[in-house]
Design a protein around this motif. Structure first.
Motif, PDB file in Angstrom:
ATOM      1  N   SER A   1       0.848  -1.183   0.000  1.00 39.75           N
ATOM      2  CA  SER A   1       0.000   0.000   0.000  1.00 39.75           C
ATOM      3  C   SER A   1       0.879   1.227   0.000  1.00 39.75           C
ATOM      4  O   SER A   1       1.977   1.207   0.536  1.00 39.75           O
ATOM      5  N   VAL A   2       0.376   2.286  -0.613  1.00 36.45           N
ATOM      6  CA  VAL A   2       1.130   3.526  -0.695  1.00 36.45           C
ATOM      7  C   VAL A   2       0.671   4.443   0.417  1.00 36.45           C
ATOM      8  O   VAL A   2      -0.503   4.728   0.539  1.00 36.45           O
ATOM      9  N   SER A   3       1.592   4.890   1.220  1.00 40.60           N
ATOM     10  CA  SER A   3       1.252   5.791   2.308  1.00 40.60           C
ATOM     11  C   SER A   3       1.922   7.131   2.092  1.00 40.60           C
ATOM     12  O   SER A   3       2.664   7.321   1.142  1.00 40.60           O
ATOM     13  N   ALA A   4       1.639   8.044   3.000  1.00 35.01           N
ATOM     14  CA  ALA A   4       2.258   9.367   2.901  1.00 35.01           C
ATOM     15  C   ALA A   4       3.757   9.244   3.049  1.00 35.01           C
ATOM     16  O   ALA A   4       4.259   8.295   3.657  1.00 35.01           O
ATOM     17  N   PRO A   5       4.539  10.170   2.500  1.00 37.88           N
ATOM     18  CA  PRO A   5       5.985  10.129   2.638  1.00 37.88           C
ATOM     19  C   PRO A   5       6.373  10.021   4.102  1.00 37.88           C
ATOM     20  O   PRO A   5       5.833  10.723   4.955  1.00 37.88           O
ATOM     21  N   PRO A   6       7.286   9.107   4.448  1.00 38.57           N
ATOM     22  CA  PRO A   6       7.617   8.853   5.839  1.00 38.57           C
ATOM     23  C   PRO A   6       8.368  10.003   6.483  1.00 38.57           C
ATOM     24  O   PRO A   6       9.102  10.726   5.831  1.00 38.57           O
ATOM     25  N   ASN A   7       8.169  10.159   7.788  1.00 36.75           N
ATOM     26  CA  ASN A   7       8.933  11.128   8.541  1.00 36.75           C
ATOM     27  C   ASN A   7      10.323  10.581   8.814  1.00 36.75           C
ATOM     28  O   ASN A   7      10.603   9.394   8.608  1.00 36.75           O
ATOM     29  N   SER A   8      11.192  11.434   9.312  1.00 33.39           N
ATOM     30  CA  SER A   8      12.562  11.016   9.587  1.00 33.39           C
ATOM     31  C   SER A   8      12.563   9.854  10.566  1.00 33.39           C
ATOM     32  O   SER A   8      11.921   9.876  11.605  1.00 33.39           O
ATOM     33  N   GLY A   9      13.293   8.816  10.225  1.00 41.80           N
ATOM     34  CA  GLY A   9      13.421   7.674  11.107  1.00 41.80           C
ATOM     35  C   GLY A   9      12.393   6.590  10.869  1.00 41.80           C
ATOM     36  O   GLY A   9      12.484   5.515  11.454  1.00 41.80           O
ATOM     37  N   VAL A  10      11.376   6.829  10.025  1.00 44.74           N
ATOM     38  CA  VAL A  10      10.343   5.824   9.786  1.00 44.74           C
ATOM     39  C   VAL A  10      10.864   4.722   8.881  1.00 44.74           C
ATOM     40  O   VAL A  10      10.621   3.544   9.096  1.00 44.74           O
ATOM     41  N   VAL A  11      11.569   5.074   7.811  1.00 37.48           N
ATOM     42  CA  VAL A  11      12.120   4.090   6.893  1.00 37.48           C
ATOM     43  C   VAL A  11      13.398   3.522   7.496  1.00 37.48           C
ATOM     44  O   VAL A  11      14.373   4.240   7.705  1.00 37.48           O
ATOM     45  N   GLU A  12      13.359   2.247   7.762  1.00 32.58           N
ATOM     46  CA  GLU A  12      14.516   1.623   8.401  1.00 32.58           C
ATOM     47  C   GLU A  12      15.390   0.937   7.366  1.00 32.58           C
ATOM     48  O   GLU A  12      14.939   0.560   6.280  1.00 32.58           O
ATOM     49  N   VAL A  13      16.650   0.752   7.728  1.00 26.59           N
ATOM     50  CA  VAL A  13      17.589   0.035   6.868  1.00 26.59           C
ATOM     51  C   VAL A  13      17.381  -1.449   7.086  1.00 26.59           C
ATOM     52  O   VAL A  13      17.534  -1.948   8.210  1.00 26.59           O
TER      53      VAL A  13
END
Length: 387
Positions: free
Chosen positions: A56-68
């Motif tokens: 699903s496509v969500s709003a652009p993530p805030n800092s720290g939301v996208v993890e490595v």
């Protein structure tokens, strides 16, 4: 660049390993950085953070939301299915490239993830099952199918501007978009891609949206689209009539309505290769395409932007079937420019190439109107025309 991309798309790895769905856990989810489900045993780093199966496509993530996430090759085979879906979820996020510093960390994570996926599909190190192929195409669609920005002539409210003199527009999100196109190309040309499976996801709707993107003003994007569509046409025989018909409609709208489209040259380049493969005797459908689409493409004022490709297609028809020479020559005479000397020079060059492939019987049928036009050219005030 066309040939370079094709050659790169032919590379293939030597060993492959299927990514199979896990059998010991519930259907996977790919929601990023949510609380993990509770269970008796502690969840693995990959199996955590799961909710639903489809991307699903969500709003652009805030800092720290996208993890490595770890590399696919560094996790057990049983966890690769879920990890692959989570990586696709990360690649579904879109970012604002108008500010290079905004979400810089998240942009780099997505770029590195896309690079890993490209390498995975290119080398064939892991075979994708049907579920993963469906989600892969969905992620690609989320990234490439978008509303194109207004064309430069629309922004300037100019209707008569020369497209060759317009500033070249470059897509700001190209660092990500290029990798998504590269991934699509690798998927299409991969020998591991079964056309019977892939055609369910690369369907007519997908192809039609792909054709819509040819109006992009970014030449880099059109180059990728040209390569990908040509490979789709070659690999998916079921799509061939549909692709030809859809290109016809693009030409009709361009000729008779807008006279504005950025990708006519690229579409003609694909058609040049397609025409070269037409079997003889030529189908009536192909002859109608010549009469109704290709010959009228001499009408628009901006013909100089695609004339080289158009001339090649026209010549291919005459070389395939010499009886079409009379039709082509009369078509050129019908759209012969009256006041545009530059366009007239283009017509004369194309006429010369057609006449070289014309036999005497066809020449005699059209020689009277042809010589009348040549006579008018000899009286032209423009030195390049009468020369």
């Amino acid at each position: 660049m066309f040939n370079k991309i094709i050659k790169r798309g032919q590379r293939k790895g030597s060993k492959s390993e299927a990514i199979e769905p896990p059998t010991s856990i519930a259907p996977p989810s790919v929601t990023v950085n949510h609380a993990s489900r509770s269970s008796g045993a502690p969840p693995s780093p990959v199996a955590a953070n799961l909710n639903s199966h489809h991307l699903s496509v969500s709003a652009p993530p805030n800092s720290g939301v996208v993890e490595v996430l770890p590399l696919l090759k560094d996790v057990p085979v049983s966890e690769r299915h879920i990890l692959f879906l989570r990586k696709l979820q990360i690649c579904c996020f879109s970012f604002d490239f108008s500010d290079t510093l905004k979400s810089a960390r998240e942009k780099e994570i997505k770029r590195q993830t896309l690079l890993e996926l490209v390498d995975l599909v290119q080398t064939g190190s892991c075979k994708l099952n049907e579920t993963l192929q469906e989600e892969l195409v969905r992620m690609i669609s989320v990234n490439i199918f978008r509303c194109l920005p207004p064309a430069s002539h629309e922004n300037s409210a100019s209707e008569t501007g020369d497209p060759e003199e317009d500033d070249v527009y470059l897509e700001p999100s190209w660092p990500h978009l290029q990798l998504v196109y590269e991934l699509l190309l690798r998927y299409v040309v991969s020998s591991d891609t079964d056309t019977k499976v892939a055609k369910r996801y690369l369907d007519h709707s997908f192809v039609l949206k792909l054709l819509d993107l040819f109006d992009s003003e970014d030449p880099r994007e059109r180059e990728y689209l040209k390569t990908i569509l040509h490979r789709v046409y070659g690999k998916f025989m079921v799509h061939r009539p549909f692709i030809r018909k859809a290109i016809n409609y693009i030409f009709y709208r361009f000729i008779f309505e807008t006279e504005r489209h950025s990708g006519i040259g690229e579409l003609l380049e694909i058609l040049g290769s397609i025409i070269n493969g037409f079997a003889l005797p030529m189908k009536e459908e192909h002859k109608l395409f010549l009469v109704r689409a290709l010959i009228p493409l001499h009408k628009p004022k901006c013909i100089s932007t695609y004339h080289q490709q158009l001339s090649y297609c026209i010549t291919q028809f005459v070389e395939k079937d010499y009886k079409l020479a009379d039709t082509v020559i009369r078509g050129l005479l019908k759209y012969w420019p009256v006041t545009n000397c530059g366009k007239e020079v283009l017509f004369l060059g194309e006429l010369e190439e057609v006449l070289e492939a014309t036999q005497s019987a066809e020449f005699q049928r059209c020689m009277v109107p042809l010589f009348r036009q040549i006579g008018r050219c000899l009286n032209s005030s423009h030195f390049q025309v009468w020369e």
